[in-house]
Write an enzyme that holds these catalytic residues in place. Sequence first.
Site, short mmCIF file in Angstrom:
data_model
loop_
_atom_site.label_atom_id
_atom_site.label_comp_id
_atom_site.label_asym_id
_atom_site.label_seq_id
_atom_site.Cartn_x
_atom_site.Cartn_y
_atom_site.Cartn_z
N PRO A 133 12.37 -28.35 2.42
CA PRO A 133 12.90 -27.34 1.44
C PRO A 133 14.07 -26.03 1.75
O PRO A 133 13.63 -24.95 0.94
CB PRO A 133 11.21 -27.38 1.17
CG PRO A 133 10.71 -27.05 2.16
CD PRO A 133 10.98 -28.19 3.61
N GLU A 134 14.14 -26.01 3.16
CA GLU A 134 14.74 -24.55 3.82
C GLU A 134 15.79 -24.14 2.26
O GLU A 134 15.92 -22.80 2.44
CB GLU A 134 15.67 -25.24 5.31
CG GLU A 134 14.11 -25.19 6.02
CD GLU A 134 14.12 -26.29 6.42
OE1 GLU A 134 13.57 -26.79 7.18
OE2 GLU A 134 14.07 -27.33 5.47
N VAL A 135 16.18 -25.09 1.67
CA VAL A 135 18.25 -24.86 1.18
C VAL A 135 17.38 -24.15 0.09
O VAL A 135 18.01 -23.06 -0.78
CB VAL A 135 18.31 -25.84 0.72
CG1 VAL A 135 17.73 -26.32 -0.60
CG2 VAL A 135 19.77 -26.02 0.73
N VAL A 137 15.30 -21.78 -0.33
CA VAL A 137 15.00 -20.02 0.20
C VAL A 137 15.80 -19.48 0.77
O VAL A 137 16.33 -18.84 1.44
CB VAL A 137 13.95 -20.05 0.68
CG1 VAL A 137 12.63 -20.23 0.11
CG2 VAL A 137 13.69 -20.70 1.85
N PHE A 139 17.79 -20.71 3.27
CA PHE A 139 18.13 -21.48 3.94
C PHE A 139 18.93 -22.71 4.78
O PHE A 139 18.77 -23.40 4.02
CB PHE A 139 16.46 -20.99 5.31
CG PHE A 139 15.92 -21.16 6.81
CD1 PHE A 139 16.81 -19.60 7.42
CD2 PHE A 139 15.52 -21.23 7.18
CE1 PHE A 139 16.89 -19.75 9.12
CE2 PHE A 139 15.07 -21.35 8.57
CZ PHE A 139 15.73 -20.57 8.85
#
Length: 253
Positions: A133-135, A137, A139
């Site tokens: 799920p980085e994208v 936030v 990231f």
Amino acid sequence: MNRIRVEITAPVGTIVLARPEKKNALDLVMTRELAGALERLGTDESVRVIRITADGDDFCAGADLEALEAMLDRGSDAHREDAEALANVFRLLRTTPKPVMAVVRGRALAGGAGLVTACDLVIAGEGAQLGYPEVRVGFVPAMVMTMLRRCVGEKRAFDLVATGRSIGAREALEIGLVSRVVPDAELDQLASRLAEQLARTPPAALHATKRLFYALDGRSFDEGLALGVSVNVEARATEDFREGVRRFVRRDR
């Protein structure tokens, strides 16, 4: 206080992620401890299989965001050091000659999903959830993409990293992100049984299999066959191979 525990019940060595109060989130200290544990188990002659498990309800929720927040105003060198420490763990998982198995219960997200993706075998409970799920936030799941594209192919990998959605264990199995899915209540027992089964395999053959498996990345068909011939010949020279052939021949007589 250590972020991990190392438990050796030869011939299986186990690394336990031991920050359940933080959902086993990764920080620089923990990634360095992981690297040290992998180096230690990789050279321990009593260990034939390495298993990674976790305390608590979740395998690993990803990066420790509080630790990242504390780094926000530090220079790029500090951020590079942090990223390279995790990349080193991924590299060690791939290069240690012994098979590494992740045993996944609950959530494995972001860097935690990367840790899972880097392992050779993944045994997941039915209730496991995996995601990058980085994208969401701002990231990027940057290092894991090298491994994820190889595991599941371009289209599925891009779907996961671009949407950041989490998937259940069954979908992860369908797309090739995990090796096996088992009932949650039987996860530890079945994972232990598989580790013991692998540990009974002649180690030279298992090491050569892992080395060749990853050495084929990026090679042409003919190059892969040529490398396979070399490894085949090496395997024939081992005493394990000689004894195995003799045993089967005697059994069939």
